[in-house]
Design a protein around this motif. Structure first.
Motif, PDB file in Angstrom:
ATOM      1  N   ASP A 133       0.803  -1.222   0.000  1.00 57.14           N
ATOM      2  CA  ASP A 133       0.000   0.000   0.000  1.00 57.14           C
ATOM      3  C   ASP A 133       0.840   1.279   0.000  1.00 57.14           C
ATOM      4  O   ASP A 133       0.431   2.296   0.549  1.00 57.14           O
ATOM      5  CB  ASP A 133      -0.966   0.009   1.201  1.00 57.14           C
ATOM      6  CG  ASP A 133      -2.170  -0.906   1.002  1.00 57.14           C
ATOM      7  OD1 ASP A 133      -2.464  -1.256  -0.158  1.00 57.14           O
ATOM      8  OD2 ASP A 133      -2.816  -1.259   2.000  1.00 57.14           O
ATOM      9  N   SER A 134       2.043   1.267  -0.594  1.00 53.82           N
ATOM     10  CA  SER A 134       2.763   2.539  -0.760  1.00 53.82           C
ATOM     11  C   SER A 134       2.102   3.270  -1.935  1.00 53.82           C
ATOM     12  O   SER A 134       1.495   2.626  -2.804  1.00 53.82           O
ATOM     13  CB  SER A 134       4.233   2.288  -1.072  1.00 53.82           C
ATOM     14  OG  SER A 134       4.349   1.809  -2.390  1.00 53.82           O
ATOM     15  N   GLU A 135       2.246   4.608  -1.954  1.00 57.63           N
ATOM     16  CA  GLU A 135       1.504   5.373  -2.960  1.00 57.63           C
ATOM     17  C   GLU A 135       1.807   4.901  -4.389  1.00 57.63           C
ATOM     18  O   GLU A 135       0.906   4.738  -5.205  1.00 57.63           O
ATOM     19  CB  GLU A 135       1.791   6.873  -2.809  1.00 57.63           C
ATOM     20  CG  GLU A 135       1.021   7.671  -3.858  1.00 57.63           C
ATOM     21  CD  GLU A 135       0.480   8.997  -3.353  1.00 57.63           C
ATOM     22  OE1 GLU A 135       0.877   9.439  -2.263  1.00 57.63           O
ATOM     23  OE2 GLU A 135      -0.358   9.585  -4.074  1.00 57.63           O
ATOM     24  N   GLU A 136       3.089   4.615  -4.658  1.00 57.50           N
ATOM     25  CA  GLU A 136       3.465   4.223  -6.018  1.00 57.50           C
ATOM     26  C   GLU A 136       2.805   2.887  -6.412  1.00 57.50           C
ATOM     27  O   GLU A 136       2.290   2.724  -7.518  1.00 57.50           O
ATOM     28  CB  GLU A 136       4.990   4.096  -6.050  1.00 57.50           C
ATOM     29  CG  GLU A 136       5.564   3.955  -7.414  1.00 57.50           C
ATOM     30  CD  GLU A 136       7.023   3.499  -7.339  1.00 57.50           C
ATOM     31  OE1 GLU A 136       7.666   3.720  -6.281  1.00 57.50           O
ATOM     32  OE2 GLU A 136       7.487   2.901  -8.324  1.00 57.50           O
ATOM     33  N   ILE A 137       2.825   1.943  -5.475  1.00 63.43           N
ATOM     34  CA  ILE A 137       2.248   0.622  -5.793  1.00 63.43           C
ATOM     35  C   ILE A 137       0.717   0.709  -5.862  1.00 63.43           C
ATOM     36  O   ILE A 137       0.086   0.058  -6.692  1.00 63.43           O
ATOM     37  CB  ILE A 137       2.752  -0.445  -4.789  1.00 63.43           C
ATOM     38  CG1 ILE A 137       4.272  -0.599  -4.970  1.00 63.43           C
ATOM     39  CG2 ILE A 137       2.068  -1.793  -5.014  1.00 63.43           C
ATOM     40  CD1 ILE A 137       4.926  -1.562  -4.026  1.00 63.43           C
ATOM     41  N   ILE A 138       0.139   1.562  -5.033  1.00 65.46           N
ATOM     42  CA  ILE A 138      -1.317   1.760  -5.116  1.00 65.46           C
ATOM     43  C   ILE A 138      -1.693   2.285  -6.502  1.00 65.46           C
ATOM     44  O   ILE A 138      -2.615   1.791  -7.146  1.00 65.46           O
ATOM     45  CB  ILE A 138      -1.797   2.765  -4.042  1.00 65.46           C
ATOM     46  CG1 ILE A 138      -1.654   2.173  -2.639  1.00 65.46           C
ATOM     47  CG2 ILE A 138      -3.235   3.177  -4.303  1.00 65.46           C
ATOM     48  CD1 ILE A 138      -1.876   3.180  -1.529  1.00 65.46           C
ATOM     49  N   ARG A 139      -0.939   3.308  -6.976  1.00 68.75           N
ATOM     50  CA  ARG A 139      -1.234   3.883  -8.301  1.00 68.75           C
ATOM     51  C   ARG A 139      -1.114   2.801  -9.365  1.00 68.75           C
ATOM     52  O   ARG A 139      -1.902   2.726 -10.295  1.00 68.75           O
ATOM     53  CB  ARG A 139      -0.271   5.034  -8.650  1.00 68.75           C
ATOM     54  CG  ARG A 139      -0.369   6.192  -7.696  1.00 68.75           C
ATOM     55  CD  ARG A 139      -1.179   7.364  -8.301  1.00 68.75           C
ATOM     56  NE  ARG A 139      -1.370   8.387  -7.276  1.00 68.75           N
ATOM     57  CZ  ARG A 139      -2.529   8.993  -7.025  1.00 68.75           C
ATOM     58  NH1 ARG A 139      -3.611   8.709  -7.730  1.00 68.75           N
ATOM     59  NH2 ARG A 139      -2.627   9.896  -6.073  1.00 68.75           N
ATOM     60  N   HIS A 140      -0.108   1.956  -9.208  1.00 67.87           N
ATOM     61  CA  HIS A 140       0.070   0.887 -10.183  1.00 67.87           C
ATOM     62  C   HIS A 140      -1.109  -0.094 -10.128  1.00 67.87           C
ATOM     63  O   HIS A 140      -1.639  -0.507 -11.159  1.00 67.87           O
ATOM     64  CB  HIS A 140       1.394   0.161  -9.951  1.00 67.87           C
ATOM     65  CG  HIS A 140       1.665  -0.881 -10.973  1.00 67.87           C
ATOM     66  ND1 HIS A 140       1.821  -0.574 -12.311  1.00 67.87           N
ATOM     67  CD2 HIS A 140       1.743  -2.227 -10.888  1.00 67.87           C
ATOM     68  CE1 HIS A 140       2.000  -1.686 -12.990  1.00 67.87           C
ATOM     69  NE2 HIS A 140       1.943  -2.711 -12.155  1.00 67.87           N
ATOM     70  N   ARG A 141      -1.541  -0.482  -8.912  1.00 62.80           N
ATOM     71  CA  ARG A 141      -2.672  -1.414  -8.796  1.00 62.80           C
ATOM     72  C   ARG A 141      -3.923  -0.821  -9.418  1.00 62.80           C
ATOM     73  O   ARG A 141      -4.722  -1.519 -10.033  1.00 62.80           O
ATOM     74  CB  ARG A 141      -2.919  -1.798  -7.326  1.00 62.80           C
ATOM     75  CG  ARG A 141      -1.745  -2.533  -6.719  1.00 62.80           C
ATOM     76  CD  ARG A 141      -2.085  -3.580  -5.681  1.00 62.80           C
ATOM     77  NE  ARG A 141      -3.134  -3.298  -4.738  1.00 62.80           N
ATOM     78  CZ  ARG A 141      -2.974  -2.620  -3.577  1.00 62.80           C
ATOM     79  NH1 ARG A 141      -1.802  -2.114  -3.236  1.00 62.80           N
ATOM     80  NH2 ARG A 141      -3.982  -2.454  -2.772  1.00 62.80           N
ATOM     81  N   LEU A 142      -4.085   0.520  -9.257  1.00 67.61           N
ATOM     82  CA  LEU A 142      -5.248   1.166  -9.877  1.00 67.61           C
ATOM     83  C   LEU A 142      -5.172   1.120 -11.404  1.00 67.61           C
ATOM     84  O   LEU A 142      -6.172   0.876 -12.072  1.00 67.61           O
ATOM     85  CB  LEU A 142      -5.344   2.626  -9.416  1.00 67.61           C
ATOM     86  CG  LEU A 142      -6.097   2.845  -8.116  1.00 67.61           C
ATOM     87  CD1 LEU A 142      -5.948   4.293  -7.669  1.00 67.61           C
ATOM     88  CD2 LEU A 142      -7.581   2.493  -8.284  1.00 67.61           C
ATOM     89  N   GLU A 143      -3.972   1.341 -11.938  1.00 65.33           N
ATOM     90  CA  GLU A 143      -3.809   1.248 -13.405  1.00 65.33           C
ATOM     91  C   GLU A 143      -4.132  -0.148 -13.893  1.00 65.33           C
ATOM     92  O   GLU A 143      -4.811  -0.331 -14.900  1.00 65.33           O
ATOM     93  CB  GLU A 143      -2.357   1.552 -13.807  1.00 65.33           C
ATOM     94  CG  GLU A 143      -2.074   3.004 -14.043  1.00 65.33           C
ATOM     95  CD  GLU A 143      -0.572   3.249 -14.137  1.00 65.33           C
ATOM     96  OE1 GLU A 143       0.163   2.384 -14.662  1.00 65.33           O
ATOM     97  OE2 GLU A 143      -0.134   4.314 -13.651  1.00 65.33           O
ATOM     98  N   TYR A 145      -6.030  -2.259 -12.437  1.00 63.85           N
ATOM     99  CA  TYR A 145      -7.479  -2.432 -12.308  1.00 63.85           C
ATOM    100  C   TYR A 145      -8.198  -1.823 -13.518  1.00 63.85           C
ATOM    101  O   TYR A 145      -9.053  -2.466 -14.125  1.00 63.85           O
ATOM    102  CB  TYR A 145      -7.977  -1.785 -11.003  1.00 63.85           C
ATOM    103  CG  TYR A 145      -9.478  -1.869 -10.888  1.00 63.85           C
ATOM    104  CD1 TYR A 145     -10.093  -3.075 -10.543  1.00 63.85           C
ATOM    105  CD2 TYR A 145     -10.288  -0.781 -11.184  1.00 63.85           C
ATOM    106  CE1 TYR A 145     -11.478  -3.187 -10.492  1.00 63.85           C
ATOM    107  CE2 TYR A 145     -11.675  -0.882 -11.138  1.00 63.85           C
ATOM    108  CZ  TYR A 145     -12.251  -2.081 -10.789  1.00 63.85           C
ATOM    109  OH  TYR A 145     -13.624  -2.191 -10.755  1.00 63.85           O
ATOM    110  N   ARG A 146      -7.813  -0.574 -13.859  1.00 65.18           N
ATOM    111  CA  ARG A 146      -8.489   0.089 -14.990  1.00 65.18           C
ATOM    112  C   ARG A 146      -8.296  -0.702 -16.276  1.00 65.18           C
ATOM    113  O   ARG A 146      -9.217  -0.872 -17.055  1.00 65.18           O
ATOM    114  CB  ARG A 146      -7.961   1.516 -15.210  1.00 65.18           C
ATOM    115  CG  ARG A 146      -8.202   2.461 -14.057  1.00 65.18           C
ATOM    116  CD  ARG A 146      -9.652   2.942 -13.952  1.00 65.18           C
ATOM    117  NE  ARG A 146      -9.865   3.558 -12.643  1.00 65.18           N
ATOM    118  CZ  ARG A 146     -10.918   3.341 -11.856  1.00 65.18           C
ATOM    119  NH1 ARG A 146     -11.886   2.535 -12.235  1.00 65.18           N
ATOM    120  NH2 ARG A 146     -11.024   3.930 -10.694  1.00 65.18           N
ATOM    121  N   SER A 147      -7.088  -1.179 -16.519  1.00 64.23           N
ATOM    122  CA  SER A 147      -6.860  -1.823 -17.821  1.00 64.23           C
ATOM    123  C   SER A 147      -7.335  -3.269 -17.845  1.00 64.23           C
ATOM    124  O   SER A 147      -7.911  -3.717 -18.832  1.00 64.23           O
ATOM    125  CB  SER A 147      -5.396  -1.708 -18.244  1.00 64.23           C
ATOM    126  OG  SER A 147      -4.592  -2.401 -17.337  1.00 64.23           O
TER     127      SER A 147
END
Ligand code: ADP
Length: 185
Positions: A133-143, A145-147
């Motif tokens: 749950d670090s910000e960078e990994i969260i952003r990656h998980r969201l990407e 998820y979107r794709s």
């Protein structure tokens, strides 16, 4: 018979709601993330293979997760239903699940899309503070998820299995909306 799949971005509250509903209906809550984290902790062969993916916020390869789910859905405690949280996450996993359910003669699965905006989920996950749950990994998980996962929203909408729930509310009101909607279906 209660068979429910939860979709929604990381931090949408899938795990929280799935656990409450599973207790309420007396069915198992099957979280692929929980199973993978447990396997990593125990250093099982699956855990050893999955670790680098989970730690970096990538999806674990479909075949590994599919085998794991197939095994889990055939256990004795699943006869009166289940709540799946975190699977399927790709169109290929969804097709696999359709086949598997046909094979074991199950239909009538409902899919809940727990909808929450990105800025809200990032805030929630940063507070939770799990290892991935670090910000960078969260952003990656969201990407990811979107794709990879949002195409499933159309996949299940086309099959008339989709229910959308606003997850940007208090946990209690989300639970009560879920209970109302699921009972009335
Ligand atoms: P979140 O919903 O917050 O991303 P999860 O516990 O559902 O958390 O998933 C954590 C991690 O486990 C994912 O980032 C991924 O690496 C792995 N994972 C879980 N479910 C799957 C799946 N169905 N397919 C591939 N990887 C998965």
């Amino acid at each position: 018979m209660t068979r429910i799949i939860f979709l929604g971005p990381p931090g949408a509250g899938k795990g929280t709601q799935a656990k409450i509903l599973a207790d309420h209906w007396g069915v198992p809550h099957i979280s692929t993330g929980d199973i993978l984290r447990e396997a990593i902790k125990e250093q099982t062969p699956l855990g050893v293979k999955a670790k680098s993916y989970v730690d970096s916020g990538q999806l674990v390869p479909d075949l590994l997760v599919q085998d794991m789910v197939e095994e889990r859905l055939q256990r004795a405690d699943t006869t009166s239903g289940w709540i799946l949280d975190g699977f399927p996450r790709t169109v290929s996993q969804a097709a696999f699940l359709d086949n598997l359910l046909q094979k074991i003669n199950l239909d009538g699965v409902m899919v809940i899309n727990l909808d929450v905006p990105d800025d809200v989920v990032v805030g929630r996950l940063l507070e939770r503070g799990r290892k991935d749950d670090s910000e960078e990994i969260i952003r990656h998980r969201l990407e990811v998820y979107r794709s990879e996962t949002t195409p499933l929203i159309d996949y299940y909408r086309d099959r008339k299995q989709l229910i959308v729930i606003d997850g940007n509310k208090s946990p209690q009101s989300v639970t009560s909306n879920l209970k109302d909607l699921i009972v009335s279906c």
